[in-house]
Design a protein around this motif. Sequence first.
Motif, PDB file in Angstrom:
ATOM      1  N   ASP A 356       0.840  -1.195   0.000  1.00  9.12           N
ATOM      2  CA  ASP A 356       0.000   0.000   0.000  1.00  9.12           C
ATOM      3  C   ASP A 356       0.875   1.244   0.000  1.00  9.12           C
ATOM      4  O   ASP A 356       2.107   1.153  -0.075  1.00  9.12           O
ATOM      5  CB  ASP A 356      -0.969   0.005   1.199  1.00  9.12           C
ATOM      6  CG  ASP A 356      -0.254   0.075   2.547  1.00  9.12           C
ATOM      7  OD1 ASP A 356       0.954   0.358   2.575  1.00  9.12           O
ATOM      8  OD2 ASP A 356      -0.914  -0.167   3.573  1.00  9.12           O
ATOM      9  N   ALA A 357       0.228   2.415   0.099  1.00  4.58           N
ATOM     10  CA  ALA A 357       0.969   3.674   0.009  1.00  4.58           C
ATOM     11  C   ALA A 357       1.976   3.839   1.140  1.00  4.58           C
ATOM     12  O   ALA A 357       2.966   4.562   0.996  1.00  4.58           O
ATOM     13  CB  ALA A 357      -0.007   4.855   0.006  1.00  4.58           C
ATOM     14  N   ASP A 358       1.738   3.154   2.284  1.00  9.82           N
ATOM     15  CA  ASP A 358       2.651   3.239   3.425  1.00  9.82           C
ATOM     16  C   ASP A 358       3.684   2.126   3.434  1.00  9.82           C
ATOM     17  O   ASP A 358       4.434   1.991   4.406  1.00  9.82           O
ATOM     18  CB  ASP A 358       1.851   3.208   4.729  1.00  9.82           C
ATOM     19  CG  ASP A 358       0.928   4.410   4.863  1.00  9.82           C
ATOM     20  OD1 ASP A 358       1.343   5.493   4.429  1.00  9.82           O
ATOM     21  OD2 ASP A 358      -0.190   4.244   5.376  1.00  9.82           O
ATOM     22  N   GLY A 359       3.712   1.315   2.368  1.00  9.00           N
ATOM     23  CA  GLY A 359       4.716   0.259   2.277  1.00  9.00           C
ATOM     24  C   GLY A 359       4.336  -1.031   2.975  1.00  9.00           C
ATOM     25  O   GLY A 359       5.172  -1.933   3.100  1.00  9.00           O
ATOM     26  N   ARG A 360       3.067  -1.163   3.418  1.00  9.16           N
ATOM     27  CA  ARG A 360       2.655  -2.402   4.089  1.00  9.16           C
ATOM     28  C   ARG A 360       2.181  -3.414   3.048  1.00  9.16           C
ATOM     29  O   ARG A 360       1.478  -3.040   2.093  1.00  9.16           O
ATOM     30  CB  ARG A 360       1.532  -2.133   5.086  1.00  9.16           C
ATOM     31  CG  ARG A 360       1.965  -1.305   6.292  1.00  9.16           C
ATOM     32  CD  ARG A 360       0.828  -1.214   7.316  1.00  9.16           C
ATOM     33  NE  ARG A 360      -0.295  -0.474   6.774  1.00  9.16           N
ATOM     34  CZ  ARG A 360      -0.486   0.824   6.962  1.00  9.16           C
ATOM     35  NH1 ARG A 360       0.363   1.514   7.696  1.00  9.16           N
ATOM     36  NH2 ARG A 360      -1.536   1.440   6.441  1.00  9.16           N
ATOM     37  N   PRO A 361       2.523  -4.700   3.205  1.00 10.64           N
ATOM     38  CA  PRO A 361       2.074  -5.716   2.240  1.00 10.64           C
ATOM     39  C   PRO A 361       0.550  -5.790   2.198  1.00 10.64           C
ATOM     40  O   PRO A 361      -0.131  -5.635   3.202  1.00 10.64           O
ATOM     41  CB  PRO A 361       2.685  -7.022   2.791  1.00 10.64           C
ATOM     42  CG  PRO A 361       3.824  -6.584   3.653  1.00 10.64           C
ATOM     43  CD  PRO A 361       3.415  -5.276   4.238  1.00 10.64           C
ATOM     44  N   LEU A 362       0.029  -6.037   0.988  1.00 12.90           N
ATOM     45  CA  LEU A 362      -1.409  -6.115   0.781  1.00 12.90           C
ATOM     46  C   LEU A 362      -1.872  -7.569   0.681  1.00 12.90           C
ATOM     47  O   LEU A 362      -1.142  -8.426   0.171  1.00 12.90           O
ATOM     48  CB  LEU A 362      -1.807  -5.386  -0.508  1.00 12.90           C
ATOM     49  CG  LEU A 362      -1.609  -3.869  -0.513  1.00 12.90           C
ATOM     50  CD1 LEU A 362      -1.881  -3.307  -1.903  1.00 12.90           C
ATOM     51  CD2 LEU A 362      -2.533  -3.206   0.495  1.00 12.90           C
ATOM     52  N   ALA A 363      -3.086  -7.820   1.169  1.00  4.61           N
ATOM     53  CA  ALA A 363      -3.695  -9.135   0.984  1.00  4.61           C
ATOM     54  C   ALA A 363      -4.142  -9.274  -0.469  1.00  4.61           C
ATOM     55  O   ALA A 363      -4.282  -8.283  -1.205  1.00  4.61           O
ATOM     56  CB  ALA A 363      -4.887  -9.286   1.919  1.00  4.61           C
ATOM     57  N   ARG A 364      -4.404 -10.517  -0.906  1.00  2.00           N
ATOM     58  CA  ARG A 364      -4.769 -10.744  -2.301  1.00  2.00           C
ATOM     59  C   ARG A 364      -6.010  -9.963  -2.708  1.00  2.00           C
ATOM     60  O   ARG A 364      -6.100  -9.458  -3.819  1.00  2.00           O
ATOM     61  CB  ARG A 364      -5.013 -12.241  -2.530  1.00  2.00           C
ATOM     62  CG  ARG A 364      -3.737 -13.012  -2.789  1.00  2.00           C
ATOM     63  CD  ARG A 364      -4.033 -14.334  -3.448  1.00  2.00           C
ATOM     64  NE  ARG A 364      -4.587 -15.310  -2.528  1.00  2.00           N
ATOM     65  CZ  ARG A 364      -4.986 -16.512  -2.891  1.00  2.00           C
ATOM     66  NH1 ARG A 364      -4.938 -16.879  -4.147  1.00  2.00           N
ATOM     67  NH2 ARG A 364      -5.473 -17.353  -1.991  1.00  2.00           N
ATOM     68  N   ARG A 365      -6.980  -9.858  -1.797  1.00  2.00           N
ATOM     69  CA  ARG A 365      -8.222  -9.169  -2.146  1.00  2.00           C
ATOM     70  C   ARG A 365      -8.003  -7.675  -2.385  1.00  2.00           C
ATOM     71  O   ARG A 365      -8.884  -6.994  -2.910  1.00  2.00           O
ATOM     72  CB  ARG A 365      -9.274  -9.378  -1.062  1.00  2.00           C
ATOM     73  CG  ARG A 365      -8.980  -8.694   0.258  1.00  2.00           C
ATOM     74  CD  ARG A 365     -10.073  -8.973   1.298  1.00  2.00           C
ATOM     75  NE  ARG A 365     -11.391  -8.684   0.787  1.00  2.00           N
ATOM     76  CZ  ARG A 365     -11.944  -7.478   0.810  1.00  2.00           C
ATOM     77  NH1 ARG A 365     -11.261  -6.455   1.304  1.00  2.00           N
ATOM     78  NH2 ARG A 365     -13.170  -7.287   0.342  1.00  2.00           N
ATOM     79  N   ASP A 366      -6.831  -7.154  -1.982  1.00  2.00           N
ATOM     80  CA  ASP A 366      -6.529  -5.736  -2.171  1.00  2.00           C
ATOM     81  C   ASP A 366      -5.586  -5.492  -3.338  1.00  2.00           C
ATOM     82  O   ASP A 366      -5.104  -4.372  -3.527  1.00  2.00           O
ATOM     83  CB  ASP A 366      -5.942  -5.152  -0.883  1.00  2.00           C
ATOM     84  CG  ASP A 366      -6.952  -5.136   0.245  1.00  2.00           C
ATOM     85  OD1 ASP A 366      -8.126  -4.863  -0.047  1.00  2.00           O
ATOM     86  OD2 ASP A 366      -6.567  -5.396   1.405  1.00  2.00           O
ATOM     87  N   VAL A 378      -8.150   2.106  -9.539  1.00  2.00           N
ATOM     88  CA  VAL A 378      -6.857   2.011  -8.861  1.00  2.00           C
ATOM     89  C   VAL A 378      -5.839   2.718  -9.751  1.00  2.00           C
ATOM     90  O   VAL A 378      -5.146   2.116 -10.569  1.00  2.00           O
ATOM     91  CB  VAL A 378      -6.458   0.541  -8.598  1.00  2.00           C
ATOM     92  CG1 VAL A 378      -5.218   0.493  -7.712  1.00  2.00           C
ATOM     93  CG2 VAL A 378      -7.598  -0.227  -7.945  1.00  2.00           C
ATOM     94  N   VAL A 379      -5.795   4.032  -9.632  1.00  2.00           N
ATOM     95  CA  VAL A 379      -4.927   4.878 -10.460  1.00  2.00           C
ATOM     96  C   VAL A 379      -4.267   5.897  -9.542  1.00  2.00           C
ATOM     97  O   VAL A 379      -4.955   6.495  -8.699  1.00  2.00           O
ATOM     98  CB  VAL A 379      -5.751   5.608 -11.557  1.00  2.00           C
ATOM     99  CG1 VAL A 379      -4.866   6.531 -12.369  1.00  2.00           C
ATOM    100  CG2 VAL A 379      -6.449   4.606 -12.461  1.00  2.00           C
ATOM    101  N   PRO A 380      -2.963   6.172  -9.622  1.00  2.00           N
ATOM    102  CA  PRO A 380      -2.004   5.623 -10.593  1.00  2.00           C
ATOM    103  C   PRO A 380      -1.619   4.178 -10.340  1.00  2.00           C
ATOM    104  O   PRO A 380      -0.860   3.617 -11.115  1.00  2.00           O
ATOM    105  CB  PRO A 380      -0.791   6.551 -10.443  1.00  2.00           C
ATOM    106  CG  PRO A 380      -0.868   7.013  -9.022  1.00  2.00           C
ATOM    107  CD  PRO A 380      -2.323   7.136  -8.712  1.00  2.00           C
ATOM    108  N   GLY A 381      -2.092   3.562  -9.264  1.00  2.00           N
ATOM    109  CA  GLY A 381      -1.837   2.143  -9.070  1.00  2.00           C
ATOM    110  C   GLY A 381      -1.072   1.838  -7.798  1.00  2.00           C
ATOM    111  O   GLY A 381      -0.752   2.728  -7.006  1.00  2.00           O
ATOM    112  N   ILE A 382      -0.796   0.549  -7.606  1.00  2.00           N
ATOM    113  CA  ILE A 382      -0.039   0.088  -6.448  1.00  2.00           C
ATOM    114  C   ILE A 382       1.309  -0.436  -6.923  1.00  2.00           C
ATOM    115  O   ILE A 382       1.462  -0.847  -8.079  1.00  2.00           O
ATOM    116  CB  ILE A 382      -0.800  -1.018  -5.690  1.00  2.00           C
ATOM    117  CG1 ILE A 382      -1.004  -2.236  -6.588  1.00  2.00           C
ATOM    118  CG2 ILE A 382      -2.130  -0.505  -5.176  1.00  2.00           C
ATOM    119  CD1 ILE A 382      -1.593  -3.432  -5.867  1.00  2.00           C
ATOM    120  N   GLU A 383       2.278  -0.422  -6.024  1.00  2.00           N
ATOM    121  CA  GLU A 383       3.595  -0.951  -6.352  1.00  2.00           C
ATOM    122  C   GLU A 383       3.679  -2.396  -5.876  1.00  2.00           C
ATOM    123  O   GLU A 383       3.151  -2.747  -4.814  1.00  2.00           O
ATOM    124  CB  GLU A 383       4.686  -0.108  -5.701  1.00  2.00           C
ATOM    125  CG  GLU A 383       4.751   1.300  -6.282  1.00  2.00           C
ATOM    126  CD  GLU A 383       5.868   2.138  -5.681  1.00  2.00           C
ATOM    127  OE1 GLU A 383       6.490   1.658  -4.695  1.00  2.00           O
ATOM    128  OE2 GLU A 383       6.128   3.238  -6.194  1.00  2.00           O
TER     129      GLU A 383
END
Length: 819
Positions: A356-366, A378-383
């Motif tokens: 996410d924007a704070d660098g925390r890993p995301l679950a698959r549903r996110d 979801v723009v500009p998107g996730i890294e």
Amino acid sequence: MHTPDEYRAEIDRLRKTTRDLVAMTTLPAIWGDLPPEGVIDSLASFLLATLDLDLVGIHLPGKGEIDPLDTIRLRRNDDNDDDGAMLAAARAALDAAIGSADPHDRRPATLHANDAPRQFGTARFGIGSELGVVVIGARRAGFPSEHERLLLGVAANQAAAILQRRLAERALARSESRFLDLADAAPAMLWVTEPDGKLSFLSRAWHEFTAQDRGTSLAFGWTAAVHPDERDAALHAVVDANARRVPFSMEHRLRHVVDGYRWVIATGQPRFAANGDFLGFVGNVLDISDRKRTEQALHETRDTLVTMFDALPVGVAVAGQDGKLLLSNQAMHRYLPTGVLPSLDEERYMRWTAFDADGRPLARRDFAGARASRGERVVPGIEARYLGDDGVEIWTQVAAVPLKGRDDVTRGHVAIVTDIDAFKRTEAALRLAESRQRELFDEVARANRNLSEFLAVLAHELRNPLAPLMTGLELLRVGPRDPAVAANVRDMMERQVRQLAHLIDDLLDIARVTNGKVEIRKTRVDLNAIVTNAVETSLPLIDKHRHAFDLQLHDAPLPVQADATRIAQVIGNLLTNAAKYTPPGGALSLRVMQDGTDAVITVTDNGVGIPAASLESVFEMFSQVGSNRQHAQGGLGIGLSLVRQLVDLHGGAVSAHSEGIGKGSTFVVRLALDDAPAAAPLEEVAAQGTPAAPALRILVTDDNIDAAVTLSMLLEMEGHAVTVAHDGQQALRMAAQCAPDVVFLDIGLPDMSGHDVARGLRQIAGLERCTIVAVSGWGAQDDLARSSAAGFDAHFTKPVDSSRVLDYLAVVAASMRST
């Protein structure tokens, strides 16, 4: 007993009543098709004739489509009655019945017309939630009789039944008319079937669309407008749904009056009566030709899009709601070779780590695709980091946008994957450099902040010994008659000078250690001996605070290579710290032991404790400033920092341990064993003083014993009665006993703040007019404001000029004499 004539009269009355009742049963047939006003007129005429009345008045309130109705009928006869007077009497009786507060009041009333009294009777009948009124009048005595009342009630109820039916028929006709108007105005083609499945209604839109007339489209005639290829399937769908009584939906082509056949979607819902009986179906038909053409156009352009996608330098794909790719370019095949979104691909989703924007890993549903499937942009998107088949992990940016139809329902989404690995690596390098620069800036800022706080504390600590020194000088200048007093003053001044020297020594030591200029002269010494001498130096401070102290030395010598003076300084600083941050009457212990190849010194107290987050920072420079200043009783906050640096210079280690606030603390020093002896002294502390007699009664409260004693001596020499206290609780007790006129009160007391003591003094009976003076090393504007808010009358900043004190007391004494 009744006579035969009376029996015959009664039988005649019963026969007449029976005839009248039978006649009334024919009224509904007579009124069958009459409108409401006709029913009312007929009822009035019937009552006038049947009951032999002079007049009849009927009022029907307006409701729905019926306007308010009134009718009055008069009997024509040969009497000289004035019809106008009769009409007025009837109108008055009718208005009185309409306006009656009690709708159930049927008591007869008497009115006069042509100077002749007439009796009136009233009956009410229900029309929905409203009540109609019937008023009848006659001149005969005993009117209305029970017989007449009975007939009047029956007739009114007959009329009510007919009128209710008329209202219901009109409401039904009006409802059907509105339904037809709404159905014909609707843009969709509406239809209704009966329980046998036959069509019984089609809205105007159907006839305008297909050009079928109403006669040929009902029953199953509507199928003639369906395209021949879908006609049988359409009829089967309707018949099957009707048999199973379940909703249905189907798409087929329907003949259009202009455009040939157009695509439509027909849907139907079963309808049921309130008692659960099946009534048939209701549904609509919508033209979806535009949607069909759009779908066809989408299929026709798919190949063009694929060619275009393959030329893009980023991965692009169109996915359905099931997570499978409908369209993708070659670049996307690198990331999604299985053609399934990673959030739904059990085998390959582990290759992706999204943040996410704070660098925390995301679950698959996110993941971006999963969120877009739920309708989110979801723009500009996730890294996300992607592990390729070659084992190399790269940084990507994943964006996704939902694809929605005209109904705003998400049908799928477009996903874009961009390789940002080079950018991320450059960004990481810049971030590291920025972080190092920020750390440097923060360190400089923290150092400046700590220096500012340290200078404030230093000023405070210097004022404390300066105050009794200045007071002592004033005492010597005045010249005490008692040599013992002069000797005490000199001893006190020597102690305060030593305290100043000790502060300066601490400052020089920390400067030398920080700049690497301290000289460590290591010799082989016995650690037990160093500890013994250090403890002797610290005992006065421990005794001053009434602490219980337990010393346990090792049974055998513990030889170490150390500078005895510096290690004694370490032990003295630890004991001083424990004594200062433990409430009076606490428990301190010092243990020396061997742990393998190390000699271990442990200093434990049951004092204020240390928060877990501060266990490391306590060894930083000026660590007492801010966080523990309310508990501090002197010192610059550099003692523990000096401990760590001196221990480090000996190649040892020091650590702090505490279970938290109020649970005490333990400091552990470890030095490598060697062998030998040495020692070094530390500091000593205070004495005490007591009060004397007349003029003003003064309470002096200061935890600096010398400051309190010297000020009390000065005041006693001026002839005042002085009491001395060294903490807040003692001050409150003494104030209640001696009822002082003036209180000199230090702000920084060990057990409670001077502000709280001042508030407590104001609560003691008899001290409402007591003058309370703050005496503190803190003298900024906000310090003065806090003192004023706490109830102080004046604020003196240490060191206090004795002449100022005496001048102020003279003003207070003069003020007391004037009152």
